[in-house]
Motif scaffolding. Structure first.
Motif, PDB file in Angstrom:
ATOM      1  N   ALA A   1       0.694  -1.007   0.548  1.00 24.78           N
ATOM      2  CA  ALA A   1       0.285   0.476   0.043  1.00 24.78           C
ATOM      3  C   ALA A   1       0.891   1.343   0.301  1.00 24.78           C
ATOM      4  N   ILE A   2       0.319   2.596  -0.675  1.00 22.45           N
ATOM      5  CA  ILE A   2       1.078   3.809  -0.472  1.00 22.45           C
ATOM      6  C   ILE A   2       0.455   4.690   0.626  1.00 22.45           C
ATOM      7  N   THR A   3       1.005   4.886   1.110  1.00 27.21           N
ATOM      8  CA  THR A   3       0.739   5.468   2.876  1.00 27.21           C
ATOM      9  C   THR A   3       0.923   6.925   2.653  1.00 27.21           C
ATOM     10  N   VAL A   4       1.144   7.843   1.412  1.00 26.67           N
ATOM     11  CA  VAL A   4       1.124   8.902   1.368  1.00 26.67           C
ATOM     12  C   VAL A   4       0.096   9.579   0.200  1.00 26.67           C
ATOM     13  N   PRO A   5       0.028  10.842   0.614  1.00 30.96           N
ATOM     14  CA  PRO A   5      -1.289  11.061  -0.746  1.00 30.96           C
ATOM     15  C   PRO A   5      -0.602  11.088  -1.334  1.00 30.96           C
ATOM     16  N   SER A   6      -1.371  10.673  -3.069  1.00 28.22           N
ATOM     17  CA  SER A   6      -0.786  11.138  -4.106  1.00 28.22           C
ATOM     18  C   SER A   6      -1.845  11.931  -5.666  1.00 28.22           C
ATOM     19  N   LEU A   7      -1.130  12.500  -6.400  1.00 34.31           N
ATOM     20  CA  LEU A   7      -1.956  12.298  -7.108  1.00 34.31           C
ATOM     21  C   LEU A   7      -1.358  11.367  -8.731  1.00 34.31           C
ATOM     22  N   TYR A   8      -2.081  11.321  -9.353  1.00 35.72           N
ATOM     23  CA  TYR A   8      -1.828  11.000 -10.894  1.00 35.72           C
ATOM     24  C   TYR A   8      -2.838  10.975 -11.859  1.00 35.72           C
ATOM     25  N   LEU A   9      -1.445  11.852 -12.680  1.00 36.22           N
ATOM     26  CA  LEU A   9      -2.645  12.398 -13.945  1.00 36.22           C
ATOM     27  C   LEU A   9      -2.203  11.350 -15.175  1.00 36.22           C
ATOM     28  N   HIS A  10      -3.090  11.155 -15.987  1.00 36.88           N
ATOM     29  CA  HIS A  10      -3.081  10.607 -17.246  1.00 36.88           C
ATOM     30  C   HIS A  10      -3.376  11.663 -18.350  1.00 36.88           C
ATOM     31  N   GLY A  11      -2.776  10.880 -19.899  1.00 35.37           N
ATOM     32  CA  GLY A  11      -3.456  11.496 -20.385  1.00 35.37           C
ATOM     33  C   GLY A  11      -4.582  10.744 -21.569  1.00 35.37           C
ATOM     34  N   ALA A  12      -6.133  10.995 -21.988  1.00 32.91           N
ATOM     35  CA  ALA A  12      -7.328  10.546 -21.656  1.00 32.91           C
ATOM     36  C   ALA A  12      -6.774   9.786 -23.617  1.00 32.91           C
ATOM     37  N   ASP A  13      -5.556  10.963 -24.169  1.00 32.68           N
ATOM     38  CA  ASP A  13      -5.430   9.816 -25.703  1.00 32.68           C
ATOM     39  C   ASP A  13      -3.732   9.008 -25.792  1.00 32.68           C
ATOM     40  N   ASP A  14      -3.082   8.381 -24.455  1.00 30.80           N
ATOM     41  CA  ASP A  14      -1.672   8.010 -24.788  1.00 30.80           C
ATOM     42  C   ASP A  14      -2.474   6.156 -25.065  1.00 30.80           C
ATOM     43  N   ASN A  15      -1.649   6.387 -26.593  1.00 29.83           N
ATOM     44  CA  ASN A  15      -1.730   5.190 -26.628  1.00 29.83           C
ATOM     45  C   ASN A  15      -0.783   4.578 -26.691  1.00 29.83           C
ATOM     46  N   CYS A  16       0.632   4.160 -25.559  1.00 31.57           N
ATOM     47  CA  CYS A  16       1.056   3.647 -25.011  1.00 31.57           C
ATOM     48  C   CYS A  16       1.062   2.378 -23.515  1.00 31.57           C
ATOM     49  N   MET A  17       0.692   3.653 -22.796  1.00 26.87           N
ATOM     50  CA  MET A  17      -0.244   3.529 -21.957  1.00 26.87           C
ATOM     51  C   MET A  17      -1.635   3.673 -21.178  1.00 26.87           C
ATOM     52  N   SER A  18      -3.004   2.648 -22.016  1.00 24.44           N
ATOM     53  CA  SER A  18      -4.431   3.354 -22.003  1.00 24.44           C
ATOM     54  C   SER A  18      -4.420   3.863 -20.264  1.00 24.44           C
ATOM     55  N   VAL A  19      -5.215   4.593 -19.824  1.00 22.55           N
ATOM     56  CA  VAL A  19      -5.765   4.606 -19.740  1.00 22.55           C
ATOM     57  C   VAL A  19      -6.548   4.120 -18.479  1.00 22.55           C
TER      58      VAL A  19
END
Length: 123
Positions: free
Chosen positions: A61-79
């Motif tokens: 588990a990750i125990t610190v507050p976290s922000l994750y941003l992802h591009g909606a049109d990312d064709n390398c790593m699907s959202v």
């Protein structure tokens, strides 16, 4: 390189000078295998015991507050790869999918990305 860039971040054109500098960097000895190695290891378990031990320690588990941003049109790593990710975070998790951005969202939409980061850090 050009094909990957077009596929991973459709609609974003890397400026010519930056493209030239990127290709020069990628031609340096050992750089390309290291960069590609990052992506390859994401879905392949590590072979050596020391790396397996580190991965086991890092997969809790990750125990610190976290922000994750992802591009909606990312064709390398699907959202969709980040669907359900919030279960791993025990102290706050904010997932933001940035419309109109691909894999290199920090280059494509630097103001949007920085606004999200600053907003997260200021809370």
């Amino acid at each position: 390189m050009d094909r990957l860039w077009r596929e991973w971040s459709p609609g974003y054109e890397l400026p010519d000078a930056e493209r030239v500098a990127l290709k020069e960097t990628l031609r340096a000895p050992g750089v390309l295998p290291e960069i590609l190695g990052y992506y390859r290891q994401l879905f392949t378990p590590p072979a050596d015991e020391a790396a397996q031990t580190l991965e086991t320690r890092a997969s809790g588990a990750i125990t610190v507050p976290s922000l994750y941003l992802h591009g909606a049109d990312d064709n390398c790593m699907s959202v969709e790869l980040s669907d359900g990710m919030d279960a791993q975070f025990t102290n706050g998790f904010e997932r933001i999918v940035v419309p109109g951005a691909g894999h290199f969202l920090h280059l494509e939409q630097p103001k949007t990305v920085s606004d999200h980061i600053l907003g997260f850090l200021n809370n």
